[in-house]
Structure formats: structure tokens, C-alpha cells
Design a protein around this motif. Structure first.
Motif, PDB file in Angstrom:
ATOM      1  N   LYS A 103       0.845  -1.203   0.000  1.00  0.00           N
ATOM      2  CA  LYS A 103       0.000   0.000   0.000  1.00  0.00           C
ATOM      3  C   LYS A 103       0.881   1.254   0.000  1.00  0.00           C
ATOM      4  CE  LYS A 103      -4.194  -1.941   1.117  1.00  0.00           C
ATOM      5  NZ  LYS A 103      -5.201  -2.153   0.079  1.00  0.00           N
ATOM      6  N   LYS A 107       0.841   4.209  -2.669  1.00  0.00           N
ATOM      7  CA  LYS A 107       0.570   5.596  -2.263  1.00  0.00           C
ATOM      8  C   LYS A 107       1.689   6.523  -2.735  1.00  0.00           C
ATOM      9  CE  LYS A 107      -3.211   6.122   0.153  1.00  0.00           C
ATOM     10  NZ  LYS A 107      -4.263   7.028  -0.324  1.00  0.00           N
ATOM     11  N   THR A 119      -5.500  11.413   1.311  1.00  0.00           N
ATOM     12  CA  THR A 119      -4.231  11.786   1.940  1.00  0.00           C
ATOM     13  C   THR A 119      -3.877  10.723   2.983  1.00  0.00           C
ATOM     14  OG1 THR A 119      -5.405  13.087   3.558  1.00  0.00           O
ATOM     15  CG2 THR A 119      -4.577  14.269   1.639  1.00  0.00           C
ATOM     16  N   TYR A 120      -2.596  10.587   3.303  1.00  0.00           N
ATOM     17  CA  TYR A 120      -2.195   9.502   4.200  1.00  0.00           C
ATOM     18  C   TYR A 120      -0.881   9.832   4.888  1.00  0.00           C
ATOM     19  CZ  TYR A 120       1.743   8.228   1.303  1.00  0.00           C
ATOM     20  OH  TYR A 120       2.942   8.265   0.657  1.00  0.00           O
ATOM     21  N   SER A 122       2.387   7.328   6.710  1.00  0.00           N
ATOM     22  CA  SER A 122       2.765   5.931   6.992  1.00  0.00           C
ATOM     23  C   SER A 122       3.534   5.847   8.308  1.00  0.00           C
ATOM     24  CB  SER A 122       3.593   5.358   5.838  1.00  0.00           C
ATOM     25  OG  SER A 122       4.749   6.114   5.646  1.00  0.00           O
ATOM     26  N   LEU A 140     -11.124   7.415  10.451  1.00  0.00           N
ATOM     27  CA  LEU A 140      -9.814   7.281   9.808  1.00  0.00           C
ATOM     28  C   LEU A 140      -9.707   5.849   9.284  1.00  0.00           C
ATOM     29  CD1 LEU A 140      -7.465   8.926  12.469  1.00  0.00           C
ATOM     30  CD2 LEU A 140      -7.847   9.786  10.148  1.00  0.00           C
ATOM     31  N   LYS A 143      -4.556   0.924   7.320  1.00  0.00           N
ATOM     32  CA  LYS A 143      -4.290  -0.137   6.345  1.00  0.00           C
ATOM     33  C   LYS A 143      -2.916  -0.760   6.588  1.00  0.00           C
ATOM     34  CE  LYS A 143      -7.071   1.848   2.631  1.00  0.00           C
ATOM     35  NZ  LYS A 143      -7.169   2.238   1.212  1.00  0.00           N
ATOM     36  N   ILE A 183      -0.451   2.387   6.947  1.00  0.00           N
ATOM     37  CA  ILE A 183      -0.770   3.775   6.616  1.00  0.00           C
ATOM     38  C   ILE A 183      -2.064   4.142   7.340  1.00  0.00           C
ATOM     39  CG2 ILE A 183       0.409   3.827   4.391  1.00  0.00           C
ATOM     40  CD1 ILE A 183      -2.205   3.514   2.977  1.00  0.00           C
ATOM     41  N   ILE A 184      -2.154   5.402   7.690  1.00  0.00           N
ATOM     42  CA  ILE A 184      -3.421   5.918   8.211  1.00  0.00           C
ATOM     43  C   ILE A 184      -3.900   6.942   7.178  1.00  0.00           C
ATOM     44  CG2 ILE A 184      -4.613   7.068  10.103  1.00  0.00           C
ATOM     45  CD1 ILE A 184      -2.580   5.974  12.021  1.00  0.00           C
ATOM     46  N   GLU A 185      -5.127   6.712   6.737  1.00  0.00           N
ATOM     47  CA  GLU A 185      -5.595   7.400   5.548  1.00  0.00           C
ATOM     48  C   GLU A 185      -6.858   8.204   5.840  1.00  0.00           C
ATOM     49  OE1 GLU A 185      -5.227   4.999   1.753  1.00  0.00           O
ATOM     50  OE2 GLU A 185      -7.386   5.263   1.828  1.00  0.00           O
ATOM     51  N   GLU A 186      -7.004   9.277   5.098  1.00  0.00           N
ATOM     52  CA  GLU A 186      -8.240  10.078   5.144  1.00  0.00           C
ATOM     53  C   GLU A 186      -9.431   9.198   4.747  1.00  0.00           C
ATOM     54  OE1 GLU A 186      -9.914  13.600   2.125  1.00  0.00           O
ATOM     55  OE2 GLU A 186      -8.068  12.510   1.698  1.00  0.00           O
TER      56      GLU A 186
END
Ligand code: AMP
Ligand code: GLY
Length: 440
Positions: A103, A107, A119-120, A122, A140, A143, A183-186
């Protein structure tokens, strides 16, 4: 020609079935296949799965072309290994498959090539991830970086869920090394669609559009699954939006790969969120066809699939025209009791025999198998052997009629405690209805 299809799901059944209809095909082997591929004309299962064994088989049987269905062998470098062995194979290399297998790779690639996506940030350090959650509002999306069999994405509605996801993946390592990074993603709101193309690395052939239904239960409730049903085409992708997706997403991916000297020949699947302002943003890339999207797409494909794949391998996809059945196709998945967490095996499936005879004489429907094997009395009974069991796929003049046709067929099939969604296609049907009302 002799072909080999790798995999055992509904996608591979649909691929092998479509390839077997090509006039130049003598035999399609499926490794390892399922009970559905076992009973098709000109298709034969071979019970091997390891890459060295597959190479040996392809050499011994003088296979002309191998087509890879799932991501796991692509991630393991099956394409690279076959190519080194001088065998013809369709699918991206291990390096190119990183668009799906990492991922973070995907990204960063999208960032470099200005491809619209959420947007993200990591993380490898859980403490920093927790701090990030404390400083940002939910929902949020957390992943895992690597392949996690559909379990690597958590849409956290509140911060407790987000913290728990970080702990589970980064600290407890419940997804193994796939969760070494996250990753933490919008969170994106909108309608999800599947946009799948074939590419030879330069030219692009978009396949018919489709929409999957990822949640287990009607009305998008329950846990995420591999997909409980799909239909094609989807009215959510208007001709104008189609053009923008090609321009904003697909061309930049192919150009970006070329610029980075990564050769990509195969299917490419963009999972897209269509936002309220009718913009498409990439949720994920898959380096393969979707399952169950492939089932309705193959039922609508009128062109010779072998011819399309050969052109892709020869770098001449710009020379082909693809023809689709103008009708809609809709596939409904029948899943085992306990799917997705703990599917029960060994239940006997009833009602298929009559439909198998009927489907030989019509192009209006096809029953694609996933988790099935032949067993029971005389080895002639269809037995549940996996989570998603069948995908009942039918054509119709509209999505609604295709839906009616698929559900009529489902009435004839049963196995103990099967799970099925009753609303596959509802978003497409509602959308088309609204458009009609708007136009009148
Ligand atoms: P993925 O494997 O990345 O496609 O994620 C699995 C599912 O999680 C998707 O099909 C979406 O339903 C959901 N999802 C993933 N990313 C997002 C996001 N940024 N916003 C909202 N939902 C998401
Ligand atoms: N149906 C979703 C997928 O194949 O990834």
C-alpha cells in the motif's frame, strides 16, 4: 492451443470458461481449479499450486500461454519465473505487482504521479501512530502495508477503534509481516466502483465497468468480504467520468510505470471512490481482475479473450476492438455458513444438475464456482469447500432484469445455511431510476 489458468476461484472459472470458447483453444488447464471448472467442456483441473511444479507442468504439456488469476502467485513472482524459463505468461512481474502488494508503494507512486487518492501518513512506530490518531478526527482508515487476504483495512469510526487497529497490526502483529508498516488514511465518502483495464505497458484497453458489494449483509452492513456480488456496467461511471478516470488515473499510472522503467503487462484494477462532487479517487490498485467482478464482465464479453490477451502480450492492444453484450450482467455470490471468519465446509449443494444442462444451451446465464469440489456419492456431488461457493451470473435488458434473472436461478439452488445478499445491484438500479425520472 493449450492454455493454463492459475487459481481456483470464481474469477478463474469465468476466465477459463471464456477462454475455452475461443475457436483456437484445444484445452484449458486450471491449476488447481474447482468443481465448476472440472465439469466444463475443454477444461481440465490439475492439482498443483507450487511455482516450480507449474513451470514443469507448462513445459511438459507444452502450454502455449499461462494466465494468472490471483495476487498471491503474482506477489511470489510467478511471471518472472515463467519468463526466465522461456514460458509465455500474462500478468505483471513481482516488481510491477507492488502496486497491489504494498500500500505504501502504491501511495508513494500515486503521489509522484499526481493521481487522486486519499491523503495519508505511513508508520512503523505504534507510538507515533497513536499520537497521530489523538491529533486527528475520525473516521480514519488504517491499512496494513502488505497483502492480508482482505483483512488489512480497518475503517475506524472512532479513536478507540483506530487505536485498537494500530495495536492489532503493528504491536500484536496479527497480520504477520504484512503489518510491519501501516498507513493511516483520510476517510473518503461516496460510491465505490471497480475500473479494470488490460494493458501491454503502453496501450490501454478498458474493460466494461462494474460495481462490487463488499459487505456481507444487505444495505452495506456486516463485515467486509472478498465481494458478495457484482454487476456490469455501472451507471455511476458516465461517459464523461470514464474519460476523466482514464485521464486522471489510468494514463498517469501507465505513463508513471514507464517513466520508472517498470514494465506492466496484465490486468490492472483501480478500486475507486466516486465522491459527492463526482470526482474519482483511488482506494486501491489490484494487479489482477476482481472477483466477483470478472464473472459479470466475462458474461458480457463478446470478443475472443485469447485474442485480447495475445495482443496485450505482443504490445498491440491499440489494434483491437472489444465488443460487449449491450445487456447488463449481474452475479450474486452464495457463501458458506460462517463466511468470512470461519466458513463451514462439506455441505452438499443441491439443484445444480438441471441448471448445468440448461446453461449449455443458453448464453443468458452461467453458474461460476469458487469454493466447491466434487465428492460425496460416486464423487458426483457438489460439495462446499470454501467461503464463497458459487456466483450465479445472469444477463438482462437492464440491471433490474439481470437481478431478477439471477435471483430466480438462486431459488433453485440450496445448501445448508448458505448466506446470500438479496440486494445485489440496488445502487445501480436506484441510480438508473433517478436518472430516468430526471430525464422525463
Ligand atoms: P482496500 O483494500 O484498500 O480497497 O480497502 C477495502 C475497503 O475498505 C474498500 O473497499 C472500502 O470499502 C474501504 N476503504 C478503503 N479505503 C478507504 C477510504 N480511504 N475511505 C473510505 N473507505 C475506504
Ligand atoms: N472484488 C474485489 C477484489 O477482487 O479485490
Amino acid at each position: 492451443m493449450k492454455l493454463l489458468v492459475i487459481g481456483s476461484g470464481g474469477r478463474e472459472h469465468a476466465l477459463a470458461w471464456k477462454l475455452s470458447l475461443s475457436p483456437r483453444v484445444q484445452k484449458v488447464f486450471v491449476a488447481p481449479g474447482n468443481a465448476g471448472t472440472a465439469i466444463e467442456q475443454r477444461i481440465e483441473n490439475v492439482s498443483i499450486t507450487s511455482i516450480p511444479e507449474l513451470v514443469t507442468f507448462a513445459k511438459t504439456e507444452q502450454i502455449d500461454l499461462t494466465i494468472v488469476g490471483p495476487e498471491i502467485p503474482l506477489a511470489a513472482g510467478i511471471v518472472d519465473t515463467f519468463q526466465v524459463a522461456g514460458l509465455k505468461i500474462f500478468g505483471p512481474t513481482q516488481q510491477a505487482a507492488q502496486l497491489e502488494t504494498s500500500k505504501i508503494f502504491a501511495k508513494e507512486f500515486m503521489q509522484r504521479h499526481h493521481i487522486p487518492t486519499a491523503t495519508y501518513v505511513s508508520f512503523t512506530d505504534a507510538l507515533l501512530a497513536h499520537q497521530y490518531i489523538d491529533h486527528n478526527s475520525t473516521p480514519l482508515v488504517i491499512k496494513a502495508d502488505g497483502l492480508a487476504a482482505g483483512k488489512g483495512v480497518i475503517v475506524a469510526q472512532n479513536s478507540e477503534q483506530a487505536h485498537a487497529a494500530v495495536n492489532a497490526i503493528l504491536v500484536e502483529k496479527n497480520l504477520g509481516s504484512a503489518g510491519n508498516k501501516i498507513i493511516i488514511e483520510e476517510y473518503l465518502q461516496g460510491t465505490e466502483v471497480s475500473f479494470i483495464v488490460m494493458t501491454d505497458g503502453h496501450n490501454i484497453l478498458p474493460l466494461a465497468t462494474s460495481q462490487d458489494h463488499k459487505r456481507l449483509c444487505d444495505g452495506e452492513r456486516g463485515p467486509n468480504t472478498g465481494g458478495m456480488g457484482a454487476y456490469s456496467p455501472t451507471p455511476f461511471i458516465s461517459p464523461d467520468l470514464h474519460e476523466r478516470i482514464m485521464h486522471d488515473v489510468i494514463y498517469p499510472v501507465i505513463t508513471g510505470l514507464k517513466q520508472e522503467r517498470i514494465s506492466y503487462c496484465g490486468f490492472l484494477y483501480a478500486g475507486l471512490m466516486i465522491t459527492a462532487d463526482n470526482q474519482a479517487k483511488v482506494l486501491e490498485f489490484n494487479c489482477r481482475l476482481g472477483d466477483p467482478e470478472t464473472q459479470p464482465i466475462m458474461l458480457r464479453l463478446k470478443s475472443d479473450l485469447l485474442m485480447l490477451i495475445e495482443n496485450a502480450i505482443n504490445g498491440t492492444l491499440d489494434k483491437v476492438n472489444v465488443e460487449w453484450d449491450q445487456r447488463a450482467a449481474l452475479g450474486v455470490v452464495m457463501a458458506a455458513y460462517g463466511y468470512p471468519d470461519n466458513p463451514r465446509k462439506n455441505d452438499v449443494i443441491h439443484g445444480l444438475s438441471d441448471l448445468i444442462i440448461k446453461q449449455k444451451n443458453t448464453d443468458n446465464f452461467h453458474i461460476f464456482h469458487s469454493g466447491t469440489l466434487l465428492g460425496g456419492i460416486n464423487g458426483k456431488e457438489f460439495i462446499v469447500s470454501g467461503g464463497r461457493v458459487l456466483c450465479i451470473t445472469a444477463l438482462g435488458e437492464s440491471i433490474r432484469i439481470a437481478q431478477q434473472n439471477a435471483y430466480e436461478l438462486i431459488e433453485k439452488i440450496s445448501f445448508s445455511d448458505f448466506q446470500v445478499r438479496r440486494d445485489i445491484g440496488y445502487q445501480g438500479i436506484n441510480f438508473s431510476q433517478k436518472e430516468k425520472l430526471g430525464a422525463s
